[in-house]
Every structure is written in C-alpha cells, then in structure tokens.
Design a protein around this motif. Structure first.
Motif, PDB file in Angstrom:
ATOM      1  N   GLU A  47     -34.055   5.895  35.961  1.00  0.00           N
ATOM      2  CA  GLU A  47     -33.879   6.796  37.110  1.00  0.00           C
ATOM      3  C   GLU A  47     -34.553   6.251  38.354  1.00  0.00           C
ATOM      4  O   GLU A  47     -34.498   6.858  39.421  1.00  0.00           O
ATOM      5  CB  GLU A  47     -34.469   8.174  36.793  1.00  0.00           C
ATOM      6  CG  GLU A  47     -33.726   8.900  35.694  1.00  0.00           C
ATOM      7  CD  GLU A  47     -34.306  10.298  35.436  1.00  0.00           C
ATOM      8  OE1 GLU A  47     -35.383  10.607  35.994  1.00  0.00           O
ATOM      9  OE2 GLU A  47     -33.689  11.047  34.696  1.00  0.00           O
ATOM     10  N   ILE A  57     -36.531  19.674  37.767  1.00  0.00           N
ATOM     11  CA  ILE A  57     -37.134  18.432  38.268  1.00  0.00           C
ATOM     12  C   ILE A  57     -36.015  17.467  38.647  1.00  0.00           C
ATOM     13  O   ILE A  57     -35.172  17.151  37.825  1.00  0.00           O
ATOM     14  CB  ILE A  57     -38.013  17.764  37.193  1.00  0.00           C
ATOM     15  CG1 ILE A  57     -39.048  18.744  36.669  1.00  0.00           C
ATOM     16  CG2 ILE A  57     -38.701  16.532  37.786  1.00  0.00           C
ATOM     17  CD1 ILE A  57     -39.844  18.209  35.485  1.00  0.00           C
ATOM     18  N   LEU A  74     -37.018   7.116  32.356  1.00  0.00           N
ATOM     19  CA  LEU A  74     -37.645   7.197  33.677  1.00  0.00           C
ATOM     20  C   LEU A  74     -37.347   5.948  34.492  1.00  0.00           C
ATOM     21  O   LEU A  74     -36.995   6.027  35.667  1.00  0.00           O
ATOM     22  CB  LEU A  74     -39.157   7.395  33.537  1.00  0.00           C
ATOM     23  CG  LEU A  74     -39.575   8.792  33.071  1.00  0.00           C
ATOM     24  CD1 LEU A  74     -41.086   8.851  32.855  1.00  0.00           C
ATOM     25  CD2 LEU A  74     -39.149   9.840  34.092  1.00  0.00           C
ATOM     26  N   HIS A 112     -37.904  11.631  39.652  1.00  0.00           N
ATOM     27  CA  HIS A 112     -39.212  12.222  39.908  1.00  0.00           C
ATOM     28  C   HIS A 112     -39.837  12.710  38.614  1.00  0.00           C
ATOM     29  O   HIS A 112     -39.157  12.823  37.604  1.00  0.00           O
ATOM     30  CB  HIS A 112     -39.086  13.382  40.891  1.00  0.00           C
ATOM     31  CG  HIS A 112     -38.706  12.957  42.265  1.00  0.00           C
ATOM     32  ND1 HIS A 112     -39.637  12.682  43.254  1.00  0.00           N
ATOM     33  CD2 HIS A 112     -37.501  12.715  42.818  1.00  0.00           C
ATOM     34  CE1 HIS A 112     -39.017  12.304  44.357  1.00  0.00           C
ATOM     35  NE2 HIS A 112     -37.714  12.314  44.127  1.00  0.00           N
ATOM     36  N   VAL A 113     -41.125  13.015  38.670  1.00  0.00           N
ATOM     37  CA  VAL A 113     -41.828  13.516  37.495  1.00  0.00           C
ATOM     38  C   VAL A 113     -42.674  14.716  37.901  1.00  0.00           C
ATOM     39  O   VAL A 113     -42.913  14.927  39.085  1.00  0.00           O
ATOM     40  CB  VAL A 113     -42.760  12.442  36.901  1.00  0.00           C
ATOM     41  CG1 VAL A 113     -41.949  11.272  36.372  1.00  0.00           C
ATOM     42  CG2 VAL A 113     -43.784  12.006  37.923  1.00  0.00           C
ATOM     43  N   VAL A 163     -37.980   5.454  38.450  1.00  0.00           N
ATOM     44  CA  VAL A 163     -39.428   5.689  38.448  1.00  0.00           C
ATOM     45  C   VAL A 163     -40.117   4.396  38.045  1.00  0.00           C
ATOM     46  O   VAL A 163     -39.767   3.798  37.027  1.00  0.00           O
ATOM     47  CB  VAL A 163     -39.803   6.807  37.445  1.00  0.00           C
ATOM     48  CG1 VAL A 163     -41.315   6.949  37.372  1.00  0.00           C
ATOM     49  CG2 VAL A 163     -39.160   8.119  37.865  1.00  0.00           C
ATOM     50  N   PRO A 207     -34.338  17.713  30.810  1.00  0.00           N
ATOM     51  CA  PRO A 207     -34.996  16.429  31.147  1.00  0.00           C
ATOM     52  C   PRO A 207     -36.489  16.424  30.832  1.00  0.00           C
ATOM     53  O   PRO A 207     -37.314  16.256  31.735  1.00  0.00           O
ATOM     54  CB  PRO A 207     -34.710  16.291  32.644  1.00  0.00           C
ATOM     55  CG  PRO A 207     -34.689  17.704  33.130  1.00  0.00           C
ATOM     56  CD  PRO A 207     -34.006  18.473  32.020  1.00  0.00           C
ATOM     57  N   HIS A 237     -38.226  14.230  29.642  1.00  0.00           N
ATOM     58  CA  HIS A 237     -38.883  12.938  29.908  1.00  0.00           C
ATOM     59  C   HIS A 237     -39.529  12.888  31.286  1.00  0.00           C
ATOM     60  O   HIS A 237     -40.301  11.982  31.575  1.00  0.00           O
ATOM     61  CB  HIS A 237     -37.853  11.820  29.771  1.00  0.00           C
ATOM     62  CG  HIS A 237     -36.672  11.970  30.661  1.00  0.00           C
ATOM     63  ND1 HIS A 237     -35.614  12.803  30.374  1.00  0.00           N
ATOM     64  CD2 HIS A 237     -36.397  11.412  31.870  1.00  0.00           C
ATOM     65  CE1 HIS A 237     -34.725  12.734  31.362  1.00  0.00           C
ATOM     66  NE2 HIS A 237     -35.175  11.901  32.289  1.00  0.00           N
ATOM     67  N   ARG A 238     -39.192  13.845  32.156  1.00  0.00           N
ATOM     68  CA  ARG A 238     -39.786  13.847  33.504  1.00  0.00           C
ATOM     69  C   ARG A 238     -41.132  14.552  33.551  1.00  0.00           C
ATOM     70  O   ARG A 238     -41.682  14.757  34.638  1.00  0.00           O
ATOM     71  CB  ARG A 238     -38.812  14.496  34.492  1.00  0.00           C
ATOM     72  CG  ARG A 238     -37.536  13.689  34.621  1.00  0.00           C
ATOM     73  CD  ARG A 238     -36.546  14.315  35.591  1.00  0.00           C
ATOM     74  NE  ARG A 238     -35.256  13.640  35.434  1.00  0.00           N
ATOM     75  CZ  ARG A 238     -34.072  14.247  35.578  1.00  0.00           C
ATOM     76  NH1 ARG A 238     -34.022  15.499  35.935  1.00  0.00           N
ATOM     77  NH2 ARG A 238     -32.971  13.568  35.402  1.00  0.00           N
ATOM     78  N   GLN A 249     -38.713   8.002  26.576  1.00  0.00           N
ATOM     79  CA  GLN A 249     -39.162   8.592  27.840  1.00  0.00           C
ATOM     80  C   GLN A 249     -39.326   7.512  28.906  1.00  0.00           C
ATOM     81  O   GLN A 249     -38.851   7.651  30.024  1.00  0.00           O
ATOM     82  CB  GLN A 249     -40.490   9.323  27.630  1.00  0.00           C
ATOM     83  CG  GLN A 249     -41.058   9.922  28.921  1.00  0.00           C
ATOM     84  CD  GLN A 249     -42.224  10.849  28.676  1.00  0.00           C
ATOM     85  OE1 GLN A 249     -42.939  10.723  27.687  1.00  0.00           O
ATOM     86  NE2 GLN A 249     -42.438  11.796  29.584  1.00  0.00           N
ATOM     87  N   PRO A 302     -33.942  14.101  39.418  1.00  0.00           N
ATOM     88  CA  PRO A 302     -33.921  12.764  38.810  1.00  0.00           C
ATOM     89  C   PRO A 302     -34.726  11.799  39.682  1.00  0.00           C
ATOM     90  O   PRO A 302     -34.726  11.921  40.899  1.00  0.00           O
ATOM     91  CB  PRO A 302     -32.438  12.394  38.807  1.00  0.00           C
ATOM     92  CG  PRO A 302     -31.734  13.718  38.767  1.00  0.00           C
ATOM     93  CD  PRO A 302     -32.581  14.623  39.609  1.00  0.00           C
TER      94      PRO A 302
END
Length: 109
Positions: A87, A19, A84, A23-24, A89, A57, A59-60, A80, A21
């Motif tokens: 990054e 994934i 995010l 993004h989720v 988000v 990662p 947390h994504r 988390q 960085p």
DNA sequence: GTTATGACGCCGT
DNA sequence: AACGGCGCCATAA
C-alpha cells in the motif's frame, strides 16, 4: 440496562475499516475512535477474533511504537508487513514505521 | 468472587 | 536506547 454492551468488537471493526489505504493507526487511537479510551487491549482481542478471510484491514493497526505487535517471523506478521508495503507504507531499517508520516487518527474522520 | 491472560500504553530506571 | 513494572479493560478459567 448496561450502559455499554460487551459487543464493542463491532464498533472497533468499524473504525478499523475506516483507516485509509497507505496509512496505519495505533491500537490506542482505534480504541479512542471507537469511544473506548484506554481499551487498547480490547482492540487487539477484537482483531484476533477476525476470520482469516475478513475484509477488515486489520493489517493497518500497529502499536504506539510504530511496530507490528504480532510475533516477528510469524505468518500473520509477514502478511501484515507485505500488505502494508504493497500500500506504500515504508518500513525503516529497524522495522519501524514513521507515525509522523503514516499514522491516521480516527478523530479526523 | 478471584486470578490469569493478552495483536496495548506510559513512565521510571 | 533497552528493560521492567504497573495500569487498563473485558473474557475465560
């Protein structure tokens, strides 16, 4: 011989690691990307077993509603959320993430 | 072998 | 929009 090994956690971690960085990805999307459609719950279990100092990662990964599935207010939840935001988000006022803008699908990888 | 348990997802009310 | 119920898959008891 078992068609599919029980050690799917490895595959799940690999997809999560992909994934990008900023993004989720949803649990369901990760499961599909790992070739385990319908095993969204396995993804959560796999992440649950990760060591605190992992480089994966985790947390994504969020749920299909664009929200963090960890108990709100917990340390992990805050970590988390912090990561995010760091990054790029963005969280809505209600605490949800716009999947249309930040969701990444393993299929494109 | 059965039942309970979850960092989930989808549909009906 | 909020809630509840059921399905899903692998582990653990």
């Amino acid at each position: 011989m078992p068609a599919r090994e029980a050690g799917n956690s490895e595959r799940i971690w690999q997809v999560v690691a992909a994934i990008p960085p900023g993004h989720v990805a949803t649990y369901g999307a990760i499961a599909r990307g790992a070739g385990l459609p319908g095993a969204a719950r396995r993804v959560g279990a796999a992440l649950r077993g990760l060591p605190a100092a992992t480089r994966i990662p985790w947390h994504r990964v969020i749920n299909a509603r664009g929200r963090l599935s960890l108990p709100e207010g917990s340390d992990a939840w805050r970590l988390q959320r912090t990561r995010l935001q760091a990054e790029g988000v963005e969280f809505r006022a209600n605490g949800s993430i716009d999947l249309g803008r930040f969701h990444w699908d393993p299929g494109q990888a």
